[in-house]
Each structure stands twice: as C-alpha cells, then as structure tokens.
Design a protein around this motif. Structure first.
Motif, PDB file in Angstrom:
ATOM      1  N   ALA A 190       0.829  -1.209   0.000  1.00 30.33           N
ATOM      2  CA  ALA A 190       0.000   0.000   0.000  1.00 30.33           C
ATOM      3  C   ALA A 190       0.864   1.259   0.000  1.00 30.33           C
ATOM      4  N   ILE A 191       1.970   1.218   0.739  1.00 32.54           N
ATOM      5  CA  ILE A 191       2.879   2.376   0.769  1.00 32.54           C
ATOM      6  C   ILE A 191       3.502   2.590  -0.603  1.00 32.54           C
ATOM      7  N   VAL A 192       3.979   1.513  -1.220  1.00 34.06           N
ATOM      8  CA  VAL A 192       4.594   1.639  -2.537  1.00 34.06           C
ATOM      9  C   VAL A 192       3.568   2.091  -3.568  1.00 34.06           C
ATOM     10  N   LYS A 193       2.342   1.573  -3.484  1.00 32.66           N
ATOM     11  CA  LYS A 193       1.294   1.977  -4.424  1.00 32.66           C
ATOM     12  C   LYS A 193       0.990   3.470  -4.272  1.00 32.66           C
ATOM     13  N   ALA A 194       0.907   3.938  -3.041  1.00 35.32           N
ATOM     14  CA  ALA A 194       0.665   5.363  -2.816  1.00 35.32           C
ATOM     15  C   ALA A 194       1.814   6.200  -3.375  1.00 35.32           C
ATOM     16  N   PHE A 195       3.046   5.745  -3.177  1.00 31.56           N
ATOM     17  CA  PHE A 195       4.212   6.455  -3.703  1.00 31.56           C
ATOM     18  C   PHE A 195       4.162   6.529  -5.227  1.00 31.56           C
ATOM     19  N   THR A 196       3.901   5.391  -5.865  1.00 32.82           N
ATOM     20  CA  THR A 196       3.891   5.384  -7.324  1.00 32.82           C
ATOM     21  C   THR A 196       2.694   6.142  -7.886  1.00 32.82           C
ATOM     22  N   SER A 228       1.033   8.647  -6.381  1.00 28.77           N
ATOM     23  CA  SER A 228       1.055  10.073  -6.032  1.00 28.77           C
ATOM     24  C   SER A 228       2.281  10.814  -6.566  1.00 28.77           C
ATOM     25  N   ILE A 229       3.381  10.133  -6.749  1.00 28.45           N
ATOM     26  CA  ILE A 229       4.606  10.809  -7.166  1.00 28.45           C
ATOM     27  C   ILE A 229       5.053  10.368  -8.562  1.00 28.45           C
ATOM     28  N   ILE A 230       5.175   9.083  -8.767  1.00 26.57           N
ATOM     29  CA  ILE A 230       5.678   8.575 -10.046  1.00 26.57           C
ATOM     30  C   ILE A 230       4.665   8.784 -11.173  1.00 26.57           C
ATOM     31  N   GLN A 231       3.403   8.434 -10.935  1.00 28.15           N
ATOM     32  CA  GLN A 231       2.380   8.568 -11.975  1.00 28.15           C
ATOM     33  C   GLN A 231       2.262  10.010 -12.491  1.00 28.15           C
ATOM     34  N   PRO A 232       2.199  11.035 -11.628  1.00 35.95           N
ATOM     35  CA  PRO A 232       2.153  12.404 -12.154  1.00 35.95           C
ATOM     36  C   PRO A 232       3.399  12.786 -12.973  1.00 35.95           C
ATOM     37  N   LEU A 233       4.558  12.272 -12.580  1.00 31.64           N
ATOM     38  CA  LEU A 233       5.763  12.549 -13.359  1.00 31.64           C
ATOM     39  C   LEU A 233       5.672  11.910 -14.743  1.00 31.64           C
ATOM     40  N   ILE A 234       5.172  10.696 -14.800  1.00 35.63           N
ATOM     41  CA  ILE A 234       5.002  10.017 -16.089  1.00 35.63           C
ATOM     42  C   ILE A 234       3.942  10.742 -16.920  1.00 35.63           C
ATOM     43  N   PHE A 254      -0.411   4.135 -21.117  1.00 33.68           N
ATOM     44  CA  PHE A 254       0.918   3.587 -20.871  1.00 33.68           C
ATOM     45  C   PHE A 254       1.439   3.999 -19.498  1.00 33.68           C
ATOM     46  N   GLY A 255       1.017   5.143 -19.012  1.00 32.31           N
ATOM     47  CA  GLY A 255       1.479   5.643 -17.715  1.00 32.31           C
ATOM     48  C   GLY A 255       1.130   4.707 -16.576  1.00 32.31           C
ATOM     49  N   THR A 256      -0.081   4.178 -16.591  1.00 32.89           N
ATOM     50  CA  THR A 256      -0.490   3.244 -15.541  1.00 32.89           C
ATOM     51  C   THR A 256       0.309   1.956 -15.607  1.00 32.89           C
ATOM     52  N   THR A 276       3.758   2.682 -14.247  1.00 35.87           N
ATOM     53  CA  THR A 276       3.664   2.828 -12.796  1.00 35.87           C
ATOM     54  C   THR A 276       3.533   1.469 -12.117  1.00 35.87           C
ATOM     55  N   ALA A 277       2.718   0.578 -12.668  1.00 37.86           N
ATOM     56  CA  ALA A 277       2.566  -0.764 -12.091  1.00 37.86           C
ATOM     57  C   ALA A 277       3.887  -1.533 -12.159  1.00 37.86           C
ATOM     58  N   ALA A 278       4.620  -1.394 -13.256  1.00 40.46           N
ATOM     59  CA  ALA A 278       5.912  -2.073 -13.387  1.00 40.46           C
ATOM     60  C   ALA A 278       6.903  -1.533 -12.354  1.00 40.46           C
ATOM     61  N   LEU A 279       6.929  -0.225 -12.159  1.00 44.27           N
ATOM     62  CA  LEU A 279       7.803   0.360 -11.135  1.00 44.27           C
ATOM     63  C   LEU A 279       7.393  -0.097  -9.745  1.00 44.27           C
ATOM     64  N   ASN A 280       6.101  -0.176  -9.502  1.00 49.11           N
ATOM     65  CA  ASN A 280       5.573  -0.668  -8.231  1.00 49.11           C
ATOM     66  C   ASN A 280       6.104  -2.077  -7.965  1.00 49.11           C
ATOM     67  N   PHE A 281       6.019  -2.959  -8.965  1.00 46.29           N
ATOM     68  CA  PHE A 281       6.515  -4.326  -8.828  1.00 46.29           C
ATOM     69  C   PHE A 281       8.020  -4.345  -8.573  1.00 46.29           C
ATOM     70  N   LEU A 282       8.780  -3.558  -9.328  1.00 43.65           N
ATOM     71  CA  LEU A 282      10.232  -3.545  -9.172  1.00 43.65           C
ATOM     72  C   LEU A 282      10.655  -3.068  -7.783  1.00 43.65           C
ATOM     73  N   ILE A 283       9.967  -2.076  -7.252  1.00 42.71           N
ATOM     74  CA  ILE A 283      10.297  -1.570  -5.914  1.00 42.71           C
ATOM     75  C   ILE A 283      10.045  -2.651  -4.871  1.00 42.71           C
ATOM     76  N   ILE A 284       8.892  -3.304  -4.936  1.00 41.03           N
ATOM     77  CA  ILE A 284       8.563  -4.350  -3.964  1.00 41.03           C
ATOM     78  C   ILE A 284       9.528  -5.526  -4.101  1.00 41.03           C
ATOM     79  N   ALA A 285       9.814  -5.942  -5.334  1.00 45.91           N
ATOM     80  CA  ALA A 285      10.731  -7.064  -5.551  1.00 45.91           C
ATOM     81  C   ALA A 285      12.130  -6.730  -5.029  1.00 45.91           C
TER      82      ALA A 285
END
Length: 141
Positions: free
Chosen positions: A29-35, A37-43, A70-72, A75-84
């Motif tokens: 949930a923390i990583v999802k909020a980060f991606t 709220s922060i990563i998705q707007p940047l993308i 493509f942004g979503t 973001t989902a791929a970055l979310n996975f990479l951070i958790i992994a």
C-alpha cells in the motif's frame, strides 16, 4: 486429522506467514501510494492526448474508454520492481548470507537444499532395503 491441523497451527509457521502477509500488504500500500502520487504524475507530465489522462493515446476521439494508458502500466511495473527489490535486499540476501555463515561453521545440514536432503534420505532407504551395511555420508547437525 484435527490433531495434525492443530500441530500445523502451533508450529509457528502460520503465525510467521500471517505476519508476512500483513506486513507485505501494508508495504504494498505504501509503494502503491508512492507510485500513484509521485511517479504517476511525473510520467503523466511527459505527455499524451490530455494531461489529465496521462501518457497514452485515444483509439477513438471523444471516447474516454478507448484511451490506451501507458502511464499506468509503467507505474505498475515500477511498483513491482520496488517491492521485488525490497524483498530481495531485506529478506533473500540476509537469509542467503546466514545460510552461508552456518555452512562455514560446520552445520552442513543447513547448507543442503531440500532436494539434496531428499536424495540422501532416498539413498539411505535404498541401502537399508537392499541389506547394504555401508553407511551413507552423514552431515553433522
């Protein structure tokens, strides 16, 4: 059947697993909020047909449900990479180092994989069944 289930529950693995699931869900949930709220707007700021929609394109103009986003996906791929990465560096690497340390200290059984242990057990059973008296290699515990 009930006795076996009770032993399984009291072994401690269920508690460890439950704690891992809860902590994993909270971290996810923390990583999802980060991606989100922060990563998705940047993308999304990179471009697209509409800044509100983000990085992507409309297949049919005027129909929002035909937007390929493509942004979503990014973001989902970055979310996975951070958790992994966190799981690998916080759980897997320390466990492997502990396993190697135990092997250096002479606890060979800790260094064996499950398949190696099962192979040794199979060989011992085969030797006992055939009447062979030569002992199989043993590992100190």
């Amino acid at each position: 059947m009930i006795k076996g289930f009770k032993e399984f529950l009291l072994r401690g693995n269920v508690i460890d697993l439950a704690v891992a699931v809860v902590v994993g869900a909270a971290f996810s949930a923390i990583v999802k909020a980060f991606t989100d709220s922060i990563i998705q707007p940047l993308i999304n700021s990179v471009g697209g047909t509409d800044q509100a929609q983000g990085l992507g394109f409309l297949i049919r103009d005027g129909q929002a449900n035909t937007f390929v986003d493509f942004g979503t996906l990014i973001t989902a791929a970055l979310n996975f990479l951070i958790i992994a990465a966190v799981v690998y560096f916080v759980i897997v690497m320390p466990f492997e180092k502990l396993k190697a340390l135990r092997a250096k200290q002479g606890d060979d059984a800790a260094a064996l994989t499950e398949a190696e242990l099962l192979t040794e057990i199979r060989d011992l059973i085969a030797q006992q069944g055939s009447g062979t008296t030569s002992p199989a290699p043993k590992h100190e515990q």
